[in-house]
Design a protein around this motif. Structure first.
Motif, PDB file in Angstrom:
ATOM      1  N   ASN A 797       7.087  50.137  46.030  1.00 66.39           N
ATOM      2  CA  ASN A 797       5.676  49.861  46.361  1.00 66.39           C
ATOM      3  C   ASN A 797       5.504  49.560  47.846  1.00 66.39           C
ATOM      4  O   ASN A 797       6.470  49.600  48.624  1.00 66.39           O
ATOM      5  CB  ASN A 797       5.125  48.714  45.494  1.00 66.39           C
ATOM      6  CG  ASN A 797       5.810  47.383  45.768  1.00 66.39           C
ATOM      7  OD1 ASN A 797       6.506  47.214  46.767  1.00 66.39           O
ATOM      8  ND2 ASN A 797       5.602  46.429  44.884  1.00 66.39           N
ATOM      9  N   ALA A 798       4.277  49.245  48.248  1.00 63.72           N
ATOM     10  CA  ALA A 798       3.965  49.034  49.659  1.00 63.72           C
ATOM     11  C   ALA A 798       4.700  47.828  50.235  1.00 63.72           C
ATOM     12  O   ALA A 798       4.900  47.732  51.459  1.00 63.72           O
ATOM     13  CB  ALA A 798       2.453  48.856  49.839  1.00 63.72           C
ATOM     14  N   ASP A 799       5.090  46.870  49.390  1.00 64.56           N
ATOM     15  CA  ASP A 799       5.826  45.689  49.863  1.00 64.56           C
ATOM     16  C   ASP A 799       7.324  45.926  49.936  1.00 64.56           C
ATOM     17  O   ASP A 799       8.078  45.024  50.302  1.00 64.56           O
ATOM     18  CB  ASP A 799       5.550  44.495  48.939  1.00 64.56           C
ATOM     19  CG  ASP A 799       4.081  44.088  48.967  1.00 64.56           C
ATOM     20  OD1 ASP A 799       3.463  44.233  50.041  1.00 64.56           O
ATOM     21  OD2 ASP A 799       3.575  43.630  47.923  1.00 64.56           O
ATOM     22  N   GLY A 800       7.766  47.113  49.538  1.00 65.86           N
ATOM     23  CA  GLY A 800       9.188  47.415  49.574  1.00 65.86           C
ATOM     24  C   GLY A 800       9.937  47.037  48.324  1.00 65.86           C
ATOM     25  O   GLY A 800      11.169  47.135  48.290  1.00 65.86           O
ATOM     26  N   ALA A 801       9.227  46.597  47.280  1.00 61.98           N
ATOM     27  CA  ALA A 801       9.888  46.208  46.034  1.00 61.98           C
ATOM     28  C   ALA A 801      10.148  47.442  45.185  1.00 61.98           C
ATOM     29  O   ALA A 801       9.239  48.246  44.937  1.00 61.98           O
ATOM     30  CB  ALA A 801       9.020  45.207  45.268  1.00 61.98           C
ATOM     31  N   ALA A 802      11.397  47.589  44.727  1.00 62.90           N
ATOM     32  CA  ALA A 802      11.777  48.761  43.941  1.00 62.90           C
ATOM     33  C   ALA A 802      11.716  48.437  42.454  1.00 62.90           C
ATOM     34  O   ALA A 802      11.972  47.309  42.036  1.00 62.90           O
ATOM     35  CB  ALA A 802      13.183  49.218  44.315  1.00 62.90           C
ATOM     36  N   SER A 803      11.345  49.456  41.651  1.00 66.42           N
ATOM     37  CA  SER A 803      11.292  49.269  40.204  1.00 66.42           C
ATOM     38  C   SER A 803      11.540  50.600  39.526  1.00 66.42           C
ATOM     39  O   SER A 803      11.443  51.665  40.147  1.00 66.42           O
ATOM     40  CB  SER A 803       9.934  48.701  39.770  1.00 66.42           C
ATOM     41  OG  SER A 803       8.881  49.579  40.132  1.00 66.42           O
ATOM     42  N   ARG A 834       6.511  57.791  47.646  1.00 69.04           N
ATOM     43  CA  ARG A 834       7.108  56.495  47.287  1.00 69.04           C
ATOM     44  C   ARG A 834       8.012  56.592  46.053  1.00 69.04           C
ATOM     45  O   ARG A 834       8.574  55.609  45.615  1.00 69.04           O
ATOM     46  CB  ARG A 834       6.025  55.443  47.037  1.00 69.04           C
ATOM     47  CG  ARG A 834       5.257  55.078  48.289  1.00 69.04           C
ATOM     48  CD  ARG A 834       4.425  53.815  48.086  1.00 69.04           C
ATOM     49  NE  ARG A 834       3.757  53.427  49.303  1.00 69.04           N
ATOM     50  CZ  ARG A 834       4.302  52.714  50.282  1.00 69.04           C
ATOM     51  NH1 ARG A 834       5.576  52.325  50.145  1.00 69.04           N
ATOM     52  NH2 ARG A 834       3.638  52.404  51.360  1.00 69.04           N
ATOM     53  N   ILE A 835       8.114  57.789  45.473  1.00 69.48           N
ATOM     54  CA  ILE A 835       8.984  57.997  44.320  1.00 69.48           C
ATOM     55  C   ILE A 835      10.365  58.407  44.827  1.00 69.48           C
ATOM     56  O   ILE A 835      10.512  59.415  45.521  1.00 69.48           O
ATOM     57  CB  ILE A 835       8.407  59.061  43.378  1.00 69.48           C
ATOM     58  CG1 ILE A 835       7.074  58.559  42.785  1.00 69.48           C
ATOM     59  CG2 ILE A 835       9.391  59.396  42.264  1.00 69.48           C
ATOM     60  CD1 ILE A 835       6.362  59.559  41.926  1.00 69.48           C
ATOM     61  N   THR A 836      11.391  57.580  44.514  1.00 70.55           N
ATOM     62  CA  THR A 836      12.736  57.844  45.041  1.00 70.55           C
ATOM     63  C   THR A 836      13.416  59.001  44.333  1.00 70.55           C
ATOM     64  O   THR A 836      14.299  59.643  44.900  1.00 70.55           O
ATOM     65  CB  THR A 836      13.619  56.588  44.874  1.00 70.55           C
ATOM     66  OG1 THR A 836      13.785  56.310  43.472  1.00 70.55           O
ATOM     67  CG2 THR A 836      12.992  55.378  45.543  1.00 70.55           C
ATOM     68  N   GLY A 837      13.046  59.230  43.096  1.00 74.13           N
ATOM     69  CA  GLY A 837      13.679  60.304  42.345  1.00 74.13           C
ATOM     70  C   GLY A 837      13.148  60.321  40.930  1.00 74.13           C
ATOM     71  O   GLY A 837      12.402  59.432  40.499  1.00 74.13           O
ATOM     72  N   VAL A 838      13.533  61.361  40.184  1.00 73.24           N
ATOM     73  CA  VAL A 838      13.024  61.540  38.842  1.00 73.24           C
ATOM     74  C   VAL A 838      14.150  62.055  37.961  1.00 73.24           C
ATOM     75  O   VAL A 838      15.044  62.770  38.428  1.00 73.24           O
ATOM     76  CB  VAL A 838      11.819  62.515  38.842  1.00 73.24           C
ATOM     77  CG1 VAL A 838      12.230  63.887  39.329  1.00 73.24           C
ATOM     78  CG2 VAL A 838      11.181  62.601  37.462  1.00 73.24           C
ATOM     79  N   ALA A 839      14.124  61.634  36.682  1.00 74.78           N
ATOM     80  CA  ALA A 839      15.118  62.113  35.723  1.00 74.78           C
ATOM     81  C   ALA A 839      14.421  62.333  34.394  1.00 74.78           C
ATOM     82  O   ALA A 839      13.483  61.610  34.033  1.00 74.78           O
ATOM     83  CB  ALA A 839      16.254  61.109  35.568  1.00 74.78           C
ATOM     84  N   GLU A 840      14.879  63.370  33.663  1.00 73.83           N
ATOM     85  CA  GLU A 840      14.291  63.652  32.358  1.00 73.83           C
ATOM     86  C   GLU A 840      14.913  62.741  31.304  1.00 73.83           C
ATOM     87  O   GLU A 840      16.083  62.360  31.400  1.00 73.83           O
ATOM     88  CB  GLU A 840      14.532  65.115  31.997  1.00 73.83           C
ATOM     89  CG  GLU A 840      13.858  66.091  32.946  1.00 73.83           C
ATOM     90  CD  GLU A 840      14.150  67.525  32.571  1.00 73.83           C
ATOM     91  OE1 GLU A 840      13.558  67.985  31.578  1.00 73.83           O
ATOM     92  OE2 GLU A 840      14.989  68.147  33.238  1.00 73.83           O
ATOM     93  N   LEU A 841      14.121  62.401  30.303  1.00 78.39           N
ATOM     94  CA  LEU A 841      14.589  61.546  29.221  1.00 78.39           C
ATOM     95  C   LEU A 841      15.200  62.395  28.122  1.00 78.39           C
ATOM     96  O   LEU A 841      14.875  63.570  27.950  1.00 78.39           O
ATOM     97  CB  LEU A 841      13.431  60.724  28.659  1.00 78.39           C
ATOM     98  CG  LEU A 841      12.713  59.811  29.668  1.00 78.39           C
ATOM     99  CD1 LEU A 841      11.601  59.048  28.961  1.00 78.39           C
ATOM    100  CD2 LEU A 841      13.673  58.854  30.323  1.00 78.39           C
ATOM    101  N   ALA A 842      16.087  61.741  27.357  1.00 82.55           N
ATOM    102  CA  ALA A 842      16.685  62.436  26.220  1.00 82.55           C
ATOM    103  C   ALA A 842      15.606  62.758  25.196  1.00 82.55           C
ATOM    104  O   ALA A 842      14.576  62.080  25.104  1.00 82.55           O
ATOM    105  CB  ALA A 842      17.772  61.570  25.589  1.00 82.55           C
ATOM    106  N   ASP A 843      15.848  63.802  24.403  1.00 80.03           N
ATOM    107  CA  ASP A 843      14.830  64.263  23.451  1.00 80.03           C
ATOM    108  C   ASP A 843      14.496  63.212  22.401  1.00 80.03           C
ATOM    109  O   ASP A 843      13.383  63.150  21.888  1.00 80.03           O
ATOM    110  CB  ASP A 843      15.315  65.545  22.753  1.00 80.03           C
ATOM    111  CG  ASP A 843      15.428  66.690  23.739  1.00 80.03           C
ATOM    112  OD1 ASP A 843      14.738  66.626  24.789  1.00 80.03           O
ATOM    113  OD2 ASP A 843      16.204  67.621  23.477  1.00 80.03           O
ATOM    114  N   ASP A 844      15.480  62.317  22.058  1.00 76.95           N
ATOM    115  CA  ASP A 844      15.231  61.335  21.008  1.00 76.95           C
ATOM    116  C   ASP A 844      14.842  59.972  21.563  1.00 76.95           C
ATOM    117  O   ASP A 844      14.883  58.969  20.858  1.00 76.95           O
ATOM    118  CB  ASP A 844      16.480  61.173  20.129  1.00 76.95           C
ATOM    119  CG  ASP A 844      17.686  60.731  20.943  1.00 76.95           C
ATOM    120  OD1 ASP A 844      17.592  60.772  22.195  1.00 76.95           O
ATOM    121  OD2 ASP A 844      18.710  60.357  20.334  1.00 76.95           O
TER     122      ASP A 844
END
Length: 846
Positions: A797-803, A834-844
């Motif tokens: 986020n704008a404050d530098g906090a990662a989540s 601001r999105i560091t990366g993305v990953a797909e979720l498992a089908d289940d």
């Protein structure tokens, strides 16, 4: 529930926390508020924080004695331990019924505090707690137990181990591990161990008796005596260092009949009743103390009305100023320090902030004085309940061996409010009119917080409790040692339990030494809003018990006036100017002197005004000597006039001026005659006034216009000052709103961190944010919009906090992605940069 339906056992504290409901997690965060400062990102971080040394120490310090004994037993039990093994360590071979009944509650408390996790068949003490409580040569265990056979034989030569096994009557083995296991099995087998010890020399058994309850270490020479050699040969004592031996834990437990503690304490000590009084007697005595408390604070502030003592360079009152204040209040110095600190805590006095800094009353004091007496009292006791400044420390030394002074730094003790509240809560659990034995109150508090209370070098909690009992009596919260009705209301406590037959007094005010076995339900400290309501209720109960202010005095022929009770404020203020207070108590005695009458005339009163005032407020005729005194002082008052020349004296009677010039006592004033009716002086007007008064004259000051100056005592006030803020004892307990928000955030973060990912897309390390390039991130987002799949993203986020978040993209345009955020349960828009990366979720993934 069948074995197939039972949920899998947790493999870590984080998994155990994940299985809890919101109510259970909320209870944990309330009891350990340091875990929520700041709010953890997920349950894994919460578990990590709950295992840090500082947090675990703080949690252990808040356990009662039996819960702490349970944790200490788990620290010497196998890891993991079963409930049966723990019960054996706590209840012993005899299965003490009180321990058996209390152990489930103690274990539930340790689980709730996240100090223990796991099911009853696999109980685990948090690793940091085990390190703190497990025995070691440097830090002996409170249980008095030593190391296990396996720990004590570590590093011992295999040949020596085989010799011990053989001497103990066991078959030799091919390796040290099995030999140590066999030896430990012997020591934990009650029957075989009893048979082994049956052949021991009596002197050897005496050695074991001395070591069995700890400390388990002893000294031996290079050539041990036969009684020691018998024990060493069979492993009943094992060497730990040259010249040092230890009693193995298994041996000690056999000798103790399985007990980890010499005296388990499953039940808190009872608060004994030392005396019983009629409730009316208690309330009346407390009301009398409350009235005295108000009078003492007013007298203190009156003494400092024109500016109090100077502030030391390091802050606080000097020893000399405290002594002077104690003399003025006619109190011992510790009591004077208490009233000074109470007035400061209530915001009635403060430093004025001037260059020549002094203590003085605040504007809040003037507002306080105008309140009804009962409300003034409630303000004082409310400030006392919450204050962390501790007057009992005054005169002591701090950690740097510096003296602690009243109103100075270093007097805050964050535990003080909690101890005061707990002491009063224990009193509230007694029958109405029952006064406790102070020793039993201290014993109960030490049971409730054993780590702090058992530090012999600084039993601060015990001293705080003793001060709380004495200060409550001084303030009128208690009367004759028993909690008054207004004190009970102040706590928001329910009605007192009915006294048993043994607690009934035989007559008014009789005291009977009885024991009270009632266990009061804990009273939680009130919120500020609830405390204001409780204080108002206490004031309403106190008001009818306080004496009504009187509008009259009794004048006597010996130039005194007796006030048979408290006086209305205008009358008391006027008498304070016109007369000197000679004695205080139930009745106050005032004495009229020439100096006090002149003070009233200086304040603008005429002789006729004084006569009328006394006649209106005396139930007895004005004595002739008093009337003569007023007329005589008034006749001479203002006959001489002093003004600024440096200073001058003028008088219509030149004979009086001649008398002054001829008086040797006037030599220091530098007087000379300017005219038949005027003398000039080198002294200033104030010094000239004092000098002439010392010679027996009654001069009056005059202005530049020749008018008589009316002098009044100038009340010195500080600028508006806030009362000192109490120093909190750690982070504050979160309120319901903050707690609900924190739980939502922790659950959301946990969902994001535990949602299954597709193979090959998981981060390199647990808790690390996903990392992908901008092009890959954009392509994955656009594909998810078409397929409706959820994605796992890292966001800063704008404050530098990662989540970490789990989102379902809806639209991607203009450098932003609009998505349904599963972790926040709402639709949000995120900047793509601001999105560091993305990953797909498992089908289940659910």
């Amino acid at each position: 529930m069948s074995t197939e339906d039972r949920p899998p056992a947790p493999r870590s504290l984080a998994e155990a926390l994940r299985a809890r409901g919101d109510a259970s997690l909320g209870a944990l965060l309330r009891s350990r508020p340091d875990l929520i400062t700041p709010v953890p990102t997920d349950l894994t971080q919460l578990a990590t924080r709950a295992g840090t040394r500082a947090s675990v120490v703080r949690a252990l310090e808040r356990l009662d004695r039996f819960a702490l004994q349970t944790a200490e037993a788990l620290a010497v039990a196998p890891d993991p331990a079963t409930y049966g093994e723990l019960l054996g360590l706590m209840a012993g071979d005899d299965a003490d019924p009180a321990v058996v009944a209390a152990l489930p509650h103690a274990l539930d408390l340790l689980r709730e505090q996240a100090l223990v996790w796991g099911d009853d068949d696999r109980l685990r003490l948090v690793r940091t707690a085990r390190e703190l409580l497990a025995p070691s040569p440097q830090h002996p265990s409170p249980t008095g137990l030593g190391p296990t056979v396996q720990e004590a034989t570590a590093g011992m030569s295999p040949g020596r181990i085989q010799e011990i096994v053989t001497a103990a009557g066991l078959a030799s083995t091919h390796d040290s591990v099995s030999a140590v296991t066999a030896l430990a099995g012997l020591f934990t087998d009650r029957a075989r161990m009893a048979a082994l010890l049956a052949g021991a020399p009596p002197d050897s058994l005496d050695v074991l008796e001395r070591l069995v309850w700890g400390p388990p270490y002893g000294q031996v020479t290079a050539d041990p005596a036969p009684r020691l050699r018998w024990l060493l040969d069979r492993g009943l004592l094992l060497p730990t260092a040259p010249g040092t031996v230890v009693l193995p834990r298994e041996v000690a437990l056999h000798l103790r009949r399985g007990l980890a503690h010499r005296a388990p304490e499953p039940v808190p000590p009872v608060v004994e009743t030392a005396a019983v009084h009629r409730p009316q007697v208690v309330d009346s005595a407390a009301a009398g103390q409350a009235y005295t408390a108000l009078a003492t604070v007013e007298e203190l502030l009156k003494d400092w009305d024109e500016g109090g003592p100077a502030v030391l360079r390091a802050g606080g009152l000097s020893v000399r100023d405290l002594k002077r204040t104690a003399v003025a209040l006619d109190l011992p110095e510790p009591a004077a320090a208490f009233w000074v600190e109470l007035a400061y805590a209530a915001g009635l006095i403060a430093s004025d902030g001037e260059a020549d800094e002094r203590y003085a009353a605040t504007p809040a004091y003037d507002e306080w004085r105008e309140l009804p007496a009962a409300e003034r009292w409630s303000r004082l006791v409310t400030a006392w309940l919450a204050a962390t400044r501790t007057a009992g420390l005054v005169g002591g030394r701090d950690a740097k061996d510096r003296s602690l002074s009243a109103l100075g730094p270093g007097l805050d003790r964050s535990a003080a409010p909690e101890v005061r509240h707990r002491v009063l809560a224990l009193l509230a659990g007694l029958p109405e009119g029952a006064a406790p034995a102070a020793g039993s109150v201290l014993a109960r508090l030490r049971w409730e917080r054993p780590l702090r209370g058992d530090r012999r070098e600084d039993d601060l909690r015990g001293r705080l409790a003793e001060w709380a009992l004495s200060e409550a009596e001084l303030l009128g919260v208690t009367g004759r040692g028993a909690l008054s009705a207004q004190g009970r209301a102040l706590l928001g406590a329910p009605a007192a339990p009915a006294p048993g037959p043994e607690a009934e007094p035989s007559g008014p005010g009789d005291k009977l030494p009885v024991h009270h076995h009632h266990r009061p339900a804990p009273l939680a400290p009130l919120s500020p809003a609830d405390q204001a309501v409780a204080s108002a209720a206490a004031a309403r109960l106190l008001a009818p018990l306080l004496p009504e202010p009187l509008d009259h005095v009794l004048l006597q022929a010996d130039l005194t006036a007796v006030a048979p009770g408290p006086l209305q404020r205008p009358l008391a203020d006027m008498l304070g100017v016109l007369a000197e207070v000679e004695s205080k108590g139930g009745a106050t005695v005032y004495r009229f002197t020439p100096g006090s009458v002149r003070r009233a005339l200086d304040a603008g009163q005429a002789a006729s005004d004084l006569h009328a005032f006394l006649a209106a407020h005396s139930r007895t005729p004005v004595p002739q000597p008093l009337a003569y005194l007023i007329d005589d002082v008034a006749r001479r008052h203002g006959h001489l006039r002093v003004g600024a020349a440096s200073a001058y004296v003028r008088c219509d009677d030149d004979a009086v001026l001649s008398e002054i010039l001829a008086d040797k006592r006037a030599a220091g004033l530098g007087l000379r005659r300017l005219a038949p009716t005027v003398l000039a002086a080198q002294a200033d007007p104030a010094g000239l006034l004092e000098g002439l008064r010392a010679m027996g004259f009654a001069p009056a000051a005059e202005s530049a216009e020749g008018d008589v100056l009316i002098t009044r005592a100038l009340a010195h006030r500080t600028p508006p000052r806030a009362a000192p803020e109490p120093v909190p004892d750690g982070p504050p307990v979160p309120d319901d709103t903050l707690l609900a928000a924190a739980l939502r955030a922790i659950r959301a973060g946990d969902l994001a961190s535990t949602t299954p990912r597709k193979p090959g897309t998981a981060p390199a390390a647990n808790g690390e944010l996903p990392r992908t390039g901008a092009a890959e991130t954009l392509a994955t987002m656009q594909a998810a919009v078409l397929t409706g799949e959820a994605l796992w993203i890292g966001y800063v986020n704008a404050d530098g906090a990662a989540s970490q978040r789990v989102i379902a993209p809806i639209r991607v345009e203009g450098g932003f992605v609009t998505a349904y955020d599963h972790t926040a349960d709402e639709v949000r828009t995120y900047p793509l940069h601001r999105i560091t990366g993305v990953a797909e979720l498992a089908d289940d993934a659910g």
